[in-house]
Design a protein around this motif. Sequence first.
Motif, PDB file in Angstrom:
ATOM      1  N   PRO A 156       0.822  -1.228   0.000  1.00 21.27           N
ATOM      2  CA  PRO A 156       0.000   0.000   0.000  1.00 21.27           C
ATOM      3  C   PRO A 156       0.852   1.273   0.000  1.00 21.27           C
ATOM      4  N   ALA A 169       1.805   1.800  -3.455  1.00 24.16           N
ATOM      5  CA  ALA A 169       0.630   2.232  -4.242  1.00 24.16           C
ATOM      6  C   ALA A 169       0.425   3.732  -4.065  1.00 24.16           C
ATOM      7  N   VAL A 170       0.517   4.195  -2.814  1.00 23.89           N
ATOM      8  CA  VAL A 170       0.357   5.631  -2.544  1.00 23.89           C
ATOM      9  C   VAL A 170       1.498   6.412  -3.213  1.00 23.89           C
ATOM     10  N   LYS A 209       1.093   6.557  -7.041  1.00 31.13           N
ATOM     11  CA  LYS A 209      -0.031   7.429  -7.426  1.00 31.13           C
ATOM     12  C   LYS A 209       0.326   8.906  -7.227  1.00 31.13           C
TER      13      LYS A 209
END
Lengths: 408, 244
Positions: free
Chosen positions: A8, A11-12, A15
């Motif tokens: 995660p 992912a952050v 992005k």
Amino acid sequence: MSPYALKPILAVFHKELRELLRDRRAIITTFVLPTMGLPLLLLIIGGVSAGIVGKAMSDTSEVALVGAGASPAVRAELGKLGRVTVVAPTPADWRERVAAKSVRAAVELPDDFDARLARGGEPVPVKIHYHEGDLRSKIAASALEGFFGELKERVVLARLAAAGQTPALLRPVDTRRVNVAPPEKVQGSRVGSIAPYLIILLCLTGAMYPAFDLTAGEKERGTMETLLSSPVSRRQIAVGKFLTVTAFSLGTALFSMASMTAWWLLGRGAMAAIFGPKASGLADLTISPASVGAVVVLLVPLAVFFSAGLLALGVFARSSREAQTYAAPLVFAAIIPAVIGLLPGMELNWKIALIPVLNVSMVSREVFGGEWPWPEIALTLGSISFFAALALWGTTQMFRKETVLFRA
Amino acid sequence: MIEARALSKTYPGKPPVQAVQDVTFTCRPGEIYGLLGANGAGKTTTLRMLATMLRPTGGSAMVGGHDSVAEPDQARACVGFLSTATALYSRLTAGETVRYFGRLHGLSEKIIRERSARLFDRLEMRAFEDRRCDKLSTGQKQRVSIARTLIHDPPVMIFDEPTTGLDVMTARSILAFVRECRGAGKAVIYSTHIMHEAEKLCDRVGVIHGGRLLAEGKPEDLRREGEDLEDAFVRIVGGEGGES
């Protein structure tokens, strides 16, 4: 799920990076301005100022000679100097003309100048009137000082010869400076006198826009609540955003360093051609790769420190504008030690090596100058890493405070 | 399934602000539970506690079988949360947004691809899948938000005033979507201050005012003879001046 599970966080990070790279403002403030704007600005300022000084130095200035009726020799010799033109006849309002910059300087001699000079005894007063706020006036005054300095030298030599003495009588001690520093260290210290300040500043400004956009900006746009509704922990969000900001901070500093090096490599030939010997100091600069490597290593914890601090500030603020208001004192707090570290006479010691930013500034100056004070370098690395970790911990704590996240 | 048990939230301050006090209710799978209240009544705070964005200062909640305080990450993973405050990332495309939230929910790339394809077809998003969110119309943005909340197929849906500021057609599509969620067996909590919306949509409603749940039941059970839900609401909260 572990609070720091990598997926995660990545992912952050991906992005945020993708979004920022699509943001024109982020690209301009963190990459275009430092890599193109700053070197161009330095080049333009340097070029323009060198051009102005060069023109002022090569131009002939009009000067007035006051009370020199009794010294036609002075008038004649000044006329041959080339760098000044003596105004004739001497205007009655010569003082006002110097103040108005229509005449660059005036020399005031006593009416019996030649007679008193020939007689010897008390020194003959010569006053050079000039305009302190006018560069050309100061250059003309320097030329006149040089002229009378040479005149004094000639008179002294003549008087010594008349007395059967040699010039050595007036120079019982012959003092000379001998530079023992190798040229690369001298050149490195020139780089070290400005580069650390620029690098620290770029590291800070590179982090600022992303840090505020990813925190206060998200609150403003209403996407923070969307993100908080996902099962990713607050710590993971904080770390993901922190990695993005650090990447931008480091990226800005490294791109700028690379860009300035490229500009210098491309421009040094041109500088030498335009400015001649005056630019040789710049054109001959060499920086050791080891120094650059050491500074890059120091930059990592510095970027972490700035990024985490600015993120904490950004998440606390309600809006980007509020964050920028809070940032002003922080910028001063970062720039002042960076500048202090470059002041002449500042010596790196173990106490300074513990003070964040100041230590990086001074260690960078030392290593650019070819000095490697290992204990202080280790202390600096330890200190800035400690403060960086502290700032990062503070940021993750801030992200866990709902009173901060939902501050409206 | 959602169970709120004496949920309370007090914000620190001088004096402290008691935003929610002892709110208790249950929402079963396949049910739409309406939370009715004026602005500042405590609806959003209650929903944020259920979605584990805020930690309760008293009471507890079970969300999808997980304690919202003891297992906030697991509880949040069971929730799809949609409100007018949950905006979209303007610089991401519609597709990127949905896939990003799939990743945040820990889904594999294969599942993300399959589910997002189904959602894009069902919500008719194919035409603007690759368009940036700041270039989308309000209705298109709402569809992206819906896809974003559904990508992990949550058993619990929480809607916080989702139709505020929307035009009639977009609002109707949101209501249709909420009904679909009920049809799919999800437990749905729907907060609103638009009474006719709640009357049409909700199986049961709770009236919240001043942070307290004042009444609960089927809309027809709360109404008295000759009253609509709005009249009943005004009576329950204590008249026209009852706004908090």
